[in-house]
Design an enzyme around this catalytic site. Structure first.
Site, mmCIF file in Angstrom:
data_model
loop_
_atom_site.group_PDB
_atom_site.id
_atom_site.type_symbol
_atom_site.label_atom_id
_atom_site.label_comp_id
_atom_site.label_asym_id
_atom_site.label_seq_id
_atom_site.Cartn_x
_atom_site.Cartn_y
_atom_site.Cartn_z
ATOM 1 N N ARG A 15 0.830 -1.200 0.000
ATOM 2 C CA ARG A 15 0.000 0.000 0.000
ATOM 3 C C ARG A 15 0.871 1.260 0.000
ATOM 4 O O ARG A 15 0.964 1.963 -0.987
ATOM 5 C CB ARG A 15 -0.949 -0.021 1.218
ATOM 6 C CG ARG A 15 -2.144 0.904 1.073
ATOM 7 C CD ARG A 15 -1.859 2.350 1.425
ATOM 8 N NE ARG A 15 -1.378 2.500 2.802
ATOM 9 C CZ ARG A 15 -0.886 3.635 3.287
ATOM 10 N NH1 ARG A 15 -0.817 4.709 2.510
ATOM 11 N NH2 ARG A 15 -0.438 3.703 4.521
ATOM 12 N N ASP A 16 1.550 1.516 1.097
ATOM 13 C CA ASP A 16 2.292 2.776 1.197
ATOM 14 C C ASP A 16 3.499 2.777 0.268
ATOM 15 O O ASP A 16 3.914 3.827 -0.227
ATOM 16 C CB ASP A 16 2.739 2.999 2.650
ATOM 17 C CG ASP A 16 2.949 4.473 2.980
ATOM 18 O OD1 ASP A 16 2.598 5.331 2.145
ATOM 19 O OD2 ASP A 16 3.462 4.767 4.067
ATOM 20 N N HIS A 206 4.550 4.411 12.733
ATOM 21 C CA HIS A 206 4.751 4.345 11.277
ATOM 22 C C HIS A 206 5.735 5.460 10.911
ATOM 23 O O HIS A 206 5.371 6.629 10.905
ATOM 24 C CB HIS A 206 3.384 4.536 10.596
ATOM 25 C CG HIS A 206 3.428 4.603 9.099
ATOM 26 N ND1 HIS A 206 2.971 3.585 8.292
ATOM 27 C CD2 HIS A 206 3.847 5.570 8.247
ATOM 28 C CE1 HIS A 206 3.110 3.905 7.021
ATOM 29 N NE2 HIS A 206 3.639 5.122 6.965
ATOM 30 N N HIS A 208 8.835 7.214 8.456
ATOM 31 C CA HIS A 208 9.509 7.344 7.158
ATOM 32 C C HIS A 208 10.951 7.780 7.417
ATOM 33 O O HIS A 208 11.234 8.467 8.396
ATOM 34 C CB HIS A 208 8.790 8.368 6.274
ATOM 35 C CG HIS A 208 7.539 7.820 5.643
ATOM 36 N ND1 HIS A 208 7.269 7.933 4.311
ATOM 37 C CD2 HIS A 208 6.498 7.144 6.174
ATOM 38 C CE1 HIS A 208 6.104 7.350 4.029
ATOM 39 N NE2 HIS A 208 5.611 6.870 5.153
ATOM 40 N N CYS A 239 7.955 10.389 -0.095
ATOM 41 C CA CYS A 239 7.274 11.607 0.315
ATOM 42 C C CYS A 239 7.232 12.499 -0.907
ATOM 43 O O CYS A 239 8.274 12.767 -1.504
ATOM 44 C CB CYS A 239 8.064 12.269 1.443
ATOM 45 S SG CYS A 239 7.586 13.972 1.744
ATOM 46 N N ASN A 248 9.461 4.931 3.280
ATOM 47 C CA ASN A 248 9.158 4.224 4.518
ATOM 48 C C ASN A 248 10.419 3.584 5.065
ATOM 49 O O ASN A 248 11.334 3.252 4.309
ATOM 50 C CB ASN A 248 8.144 3.112 4.233
ATOM 51 C CG ASN A 248 6.777 3.665 3.894
ATOM 52 O OD1 ASN A 248 6.612 4.297 2.857
ATOM 53 N ND2 ASN A 248 5.811 3.438 4.761
#
Lengths: 310, 310
Positions: A15-16, A206, A208, A239, A248
């Protein structure tokens, strides 16, 4: 050295990691990765996002990926949902957990979700009613450590969102450093405060690695009592404000760090590294993960031949 | 938040950063960078290495760089020296400090220096006699946290090398994670032990980010009482065993982290970022530094135009 308490790694690459990639990764490859994550024994795998296909074309196949997965017994398969329509689709697709998301920064919430904070909460209430306890609900506070438009977010504001998520029946809470603005001191303080509202078993961090502090923030959060962490295979993700910067935190780098610190994760580092090495062919570029390039700390090298003093 | 005790950043880009680059950076550019480091107020700048030009052709101009520098009043200009001949050249070039180096791992010392540990110590004794207290001596223990051939090094062995350096009259000690094998728990323990032998003001930690733990190791060392850290502008440098992995910890990323944690460094982050952005043109590739790409945490972005709820 004695072993420390376990650290739970949750895989968000599908997903991310993939949502920001310009290349569409074929559905079959997403399913291959998702199946591998289940076999590896991840406690949670975030499979996809039920958002507008126009907004995130890379994840337009969310339902197909869920449908194609072989479900592992111990794994919770998560869908990110921004609104009621997304929740309906996620429930229809068979997600085990709906991950609700809103940003602490109102400007970011408007930019990302096109909703005010109160509109987000109203939508979450509708989702909770729709769900009626059938599936798990996780509440994510994006930009919890800083908003790229507004700067640092007041902990009281972040914790208020946490309380409202809990009031809606969320059994999990995620504090997300969406654009990599957190630092270890800030992380330790916010984790300590959050753990007054929610058990460690229900709290996810979570991070990054946008500014190189991803794993330093993990150590700070773990030392402050956190135990659950999102990570992305290969460090995929990113980002939009930091082209070229890391995304991430990288799953295999995190697991490698834990192995060296004798923190159990239950994951097989070698198999993770092998799986990570399949990513560049899918996304068309090198990934930011370090251990896949450098090898494990214990992967020693043969001494150069003919070694002797001059 | 109140300010913490200062953290001293020492710039090693010109030596550890450039030594592994296949491109020869012109002497005038090295001098430009060295002058900029002095103007920025670094306490220590490692200028070059007086080793065999055959072994490290990138640093063949060590004497010319020293000769061309405008010396800043508060800066100690350091030369790395592996042996007596190198020390003679470094003293002739006007180095303020000789940085002696040997590896904790004997295999690495043989491979890197072509000397046994005892040969290294014998050479250092000759250097100390030659120097006769005229210039500062720093003793570096390379592979202090792990040897790429032998694996983890016993702290007792590392600390024994530290004691022998101190006996030779070294006023500074560096513990170097030469190939990025250290982890935060290990770092905290070794720093605590080293600080029983040497004051914090005399102890340098030298970390590489090979496996993504560079800044996490800095936080662990700082929290254990360390205050001096080597770093390389842009994160230049590397490990011959980890092609594509990150090199030395990145100066501007370290300074950015310190600013966010309210740890004074006395360095101007914006000017460091500007200087770092001149490196890719010199070395012919992107650098691994993150903050030069992502911007400072406080560099906020304008909200997207026409922002409104849907």
């Amino acid at each position: 050295m004695t072993a420390s308490r376990p650290l739970v790694v949750q895989e968000v690459c599908l997903r991310d990691g993939l949502q920001i990639e310009p290349v569409f990764v074929p559905t079959a490859e997403k399913i291959r990765l998702g199946n591998a994550f289940g076999e590896l024994g991840f406690a949670r795998v975030e499979v996809s996002s039920f958002v507008s296909p126009r907004a995130v074309p890379a994840l337009v196949d969310a339902a197909e990926v869920f449908a194609g997965l072989k479900r592992a017994a111990g794994t919770v398969y998560v869908a990110l949902v921004p609104n009621l329509k997304g929740a309906e689709r996620a429930l229809a697709a068979g997600a085990d957990e709906l991950n609700l998301v809103m940003s602490a920064g109102e400007t970011h919430n408007l930019a990302n979700m096109r909703m005010t904070a109160e509109q987000s909460f109203a939508g979450f209430a509708q989702i909770a009613t729709l769900n009626n306890g059938s599936k798990l609900l996780n509440g994510t506070v994006a930009t919890a450590f800083g908003c790229p438009f507004e700067g640092v977010q007041a902990p009281a504001k972040v914790l208020d969102i946490v309380r409202r998520y809990l009031d809606l029946g969320c059994t999990g809470i995620t504090l997300a450093d969406t654009t990599g603005m957190a630092n270890p001191r800030q992380v330790a303080r916010l984790v300590e405060q959050a753990l007054q509202l929610v058990d460690a078993a229900a709290l996810t961090l979570h991070f990054h690695d946008t500014r190189g502090l991803g794993l330093a923030n993990v150590v700070a959060a773990y030392d402050a009592g956190a135990q659950r962490f999102d990570a992305s295979l290969g460090g995929l993700g990113g980002c939009p404000f930091a082209p070229g910067a890391s995304g991430n935190i990288c799953t295999e780098d995190l697991v490698a760090m834990c192995e060296e610190m004798v923190i159990p994760t239950g994951l097989d580092l070698l198999r993770l590294i092998e799986l990570s090495k399949t990513l560049p062919a899918l996304v068309g570029h090198e990934t930011s993960g370090q251990v896949a390039k450098a090898g494990r700390v214990g992967d020693l090298h043969p001494a150069p031949p003919g070694l002797r003093a001059a």
